[in-house]
Design a protein around this motif. Structure first.
Motif, PDB file in Angstrom:
ATOM      1  N   GLU A 232       0.867  -1.239   0.072  1.00  0.00           N
ATOM      2  CA  GLU A 232      -0.041  -0.051  -0.116  1.00  0.00           C
ATOM      3  C   GLU A 232       0.815   1.207  -0.033  1.00  0.00           C
ATOM      4  N   LEU A 233       2.141   1.260   0.275  1.00  0.00           N
ATOM      5  CA  LEU A 233       2.872   2.453   0.585  1.00  0.00           C
ATOM      6  C   LEU A 233       3.327   2.916  -0.717  1.00  0.00           C
ATOM      7  N   LEU A 234       3.264   1.786  -1.777  1.00  0.00           N
ATOM      8  CA  LEU A 234       3.366   2.276  -3.335  1.00  0.00           C
ATOM      9  C   LEU A 234       2.143   2.311  -4.283  1.00  0.00           C
ATOM     10  N   THR A 235       1.110   1.879  -3.885  1.00  0.00           N
ATOM     11  CA  THR A 235      -0.149   1.914  -4.600  1.00  0.00           C
ATOM     12  C   THR A 235      -0.961   2.987  -4.314  1.00  0.00           C
ATOM     13  N   ASN A 236      -0.767   3.719  -3.292  1.00  0.00           N
ATOM     14  CA  ASN A 236      -1.660   4.974  -2.837  1.00  0.00           C
ATOM     15  C   ASN A 236      -1.076   6.037  -4.110  1.00  0.00           C
ATOM     16  N   ASP A 237      -2.127   7.184  -3.910  1.00  0.00           N
ATOM     17  CA  ASP A 237      -1.856   7.986  -5.129  1.00  0.00           C
ATOM     18  C   ASP A 237      -1.004   9.149  -4.601  1.00  0.00           C
ATOM     19  N   ASN A 238      -0.342   9.224  -3.497  1.00  0.00           N
ATOM     20  CA  ASN A 238       0.684  10.162  -2.981  1.00  0.00           C
ATOM     21  C   ASN A 238       2.100   9.774  -3.345  1.00  0.00           C
ATOM     22  N   VAL A 239       2.236   8.538  -4.183  1.00  0.00           N
ATOM     23  CA  VAL A 239       3.559   8.096  -4.475  1.00  0.00           C
ATOM     24  C   VAL A 239       3.791   7.799  -5.970  1.00  0.00           C
ATOM     25  N   VAL A 240       4.944   8.043  -6.268  1.00  0.00           N
ATOM     26  CA  VAL A 240       5.293   7.514  -7.712  1.00  0.00           C
ATOM     27  C   VAL A 240       6.188   6.538  -7.644  1.00  0.00           C
ATOM     28  N   VAL A 241       6.341   5.372  -8.503  1.00  0.00           N
ATOM     29  CA  VAL A 241       7.131   4.261  -8.491  1.00  0.00           C
ATOM     30  C   VAL A 241       8.352   4.536  -9.442  1.00  0.00           C
ATOM     31  N   THR A 242       9.722   4.533  -8.789  1.00  0.00           N
ATOM     32  CA  THR A 242      10.804   4.821  -9.341  1.00  0.00           C
ATOM     33  C   THR A 242      11.499   3.469  -9.799  1.00  0.00           C
ATOM     34  N   TYR A 243      11.271   2.303  -9.123  1.00  0.00           N
ATOM     35  CA  TYR A 243      12.039   1.105  -9.361  1.00  0.00           C
ATOM     36  C   TYR A 243      11.071   0.020  -9.300  1.00  0.00           C
ATOM     37  N   ARG A 244      11.265  -1.062 -10.170  1.00  0.00           N
ATOM     38  CA  ARG A 244      10.349  -2.085  -9.900  1.00  0.00           C
ATOM     39  C   ARG A 244      11.155  -3.305 -10.431  1.00  0.00           C
ATOM     40  N   ASN A 245      11.328  -4.566  -9.630  1.00  0.00           N
ATOM     41  CA  ASN A 245      11.984  -5.492 -10.126  1.00  0.00           C
ATOM     42  C   ASN A 245      11.288  -6.970  -9.812  1.00  0.00           C
ATOM     43  N   ASN A 246      11.034  -7.645 -11.059  1.00  0.00           N
ATOM     44  CA  ASN A 246      10.507  -8.943 -10.944  1.00  0.00           C
ATOM     45  C   ASN A 246       9.122  -9.196  -9.872  1.00  0.00           C
ATOM     46  N   TRP A 247       8.351  -8.028 -10.144  1.00  0.00           N
ATOM     47  CA  TRP A 247       7.076  -7.816  -9.354  1.00  0.00           C
ATOM     48  C   TRP A 247       6.063  -8.634 -10.262  1.00  0.00           C
ATOM     49  N   SER A 248       5.036  -9.417  -9.700  1.00  0.00           N
ATOM     50  CA  SER A 248       4.119 -10.052 -10.639  1.00  0.00           C
ATOM     51  C   SER A 248       2.706  -9.968  -9.536  1.00  0.00           C
ATOM     52  N   VAL A 249       1.627 -10.441 -10.435  1.00  0.00           N
ATOM     53  CA  VAL A 249       0.368 -10.298  -9.717  1.00  0.00           C
ATOM     54  C   VAL A 249       0.262 -11.565  -8.482  1.00  0.00           C
ATOM     55  N   ASN A 250       0.783 -12.730  -8.902  1.00  0.00           N
ATOM     56  CA  ASN A 250       0.931 -13.925  -8.163  1.00  0.00           C
ATOM     57  C   ASN A 250       1.660 -13.690  -6.572  1.00  0.00           C
TER      58      ASN A 250
END
Length: 250
Positions: A232-250
């Protein structure tokens, strides 16, 4: 398997305490409303709490939200520059650049014992260190999640400055030595912290910026209780994502 059983027993114990606390609060508040403390009512409330805390489907929804967020250059970093020496802070990138700037939020979806989707979060303190809350309490850890975690994502609060982010990290550092908070729905305490509560509180208390969502809210006896999952720290509207590695829905 033994660790998982111990953890699950502890987890249910925490929610038992949470239900008792809410029931005691409701029965002692002023007004004409009173709550039935019979065993059936108690069992029903407990079962509701057990079924809601960190459900798999909710975790998948949060993961899907994070996967669909555009990765952008850190708007407060001077580390990413083009050949002309300029950067476009909102330009989409592939995976982004792993953060070393003080005050950037780190999140992983790695599961406890490979099964329980609790994830983990921290705040960057330096190129080599993060502040995080583990089972031993708030500690300084290593900023190496890009190589030691199966999944990793990072983001920054949109409305803060780099100096404010750094101050948030210092605030977290000042909590080192405090114990772990096993009562996930007690976000108001400042005498103990779980990982995402610590990061959330550093921006909530210092700048009034709420990084929580309603994804894990539950209602007991008419009172809404909130917990914050690391994602939730990154999925709220107050934050932009600057890095993501190997993230999936499962």
């Amino acid at each position: 398997m033994k660790k998982s059983k111990v953890f699950l027993s502890m987890f249910l114990s925490v929610f038992l305490t949470s239900v008792v606390t809410v029931q005691a609060f409701a029965s002692t508040t002023s007004g004409s409303t009173s709550y039935n403390s019979t065993q059936p009512a108690f069992d029903k409330a407990l079962e509701k709490a057990k079924s809601n805390p960190f459900p798999i489907e909710t975790s998948k929804v949060l993961n899907r939200t994070l996967v669909n967020k555009k990765i952008v250059n850190d708007p407060k970093s001077n580390q990413i520059r083009s050949l002309t020496g300029q950067i476009n802070p909102l330009e989409a990138t592939s995976n982004g650049v792993y953060p070393t700037r003080k005050g950037v939020i780190l999140v992983t979806d790695d599961k406890y014992s490979g099964i329980i989707p609790l994830g983990h979060s921290a705040i960057v303190y330096s190129a080599s260190d993060v502040v995080e809350s583990l089972s031993s309490g708030v500690v300084m850890g290593k900023n190496n999640w890009d190589t030691t975690r199966n999944t990793c994502a990072a983001g920054t609060v949109i409305s803060t400055t780099a100096d404010q982010d750094a101050a948030a990290a210092e605030w977290c550092k000042s909590k080192i030595g405090l114990p772990y908070n096993y009562d996930y729905y007690n976000m108001s305490t400042r005498s103990k912290f779980y990982c995402s509560q610590l990061v959330w509180a550093s921006f909530e208390d210092n700048y009034g910026i709420d990084l929580n969502t309603s994804a894990y809210d539950i209602s007991l006896f008419g009172k809404t209780l909130s917990a914050i999952h690391p994602t939730e720290l990154l999925t709220n509207d107050n934050v932009v994502v600057t890095y993501r590695n190997n993230w999936s829905v499962n």
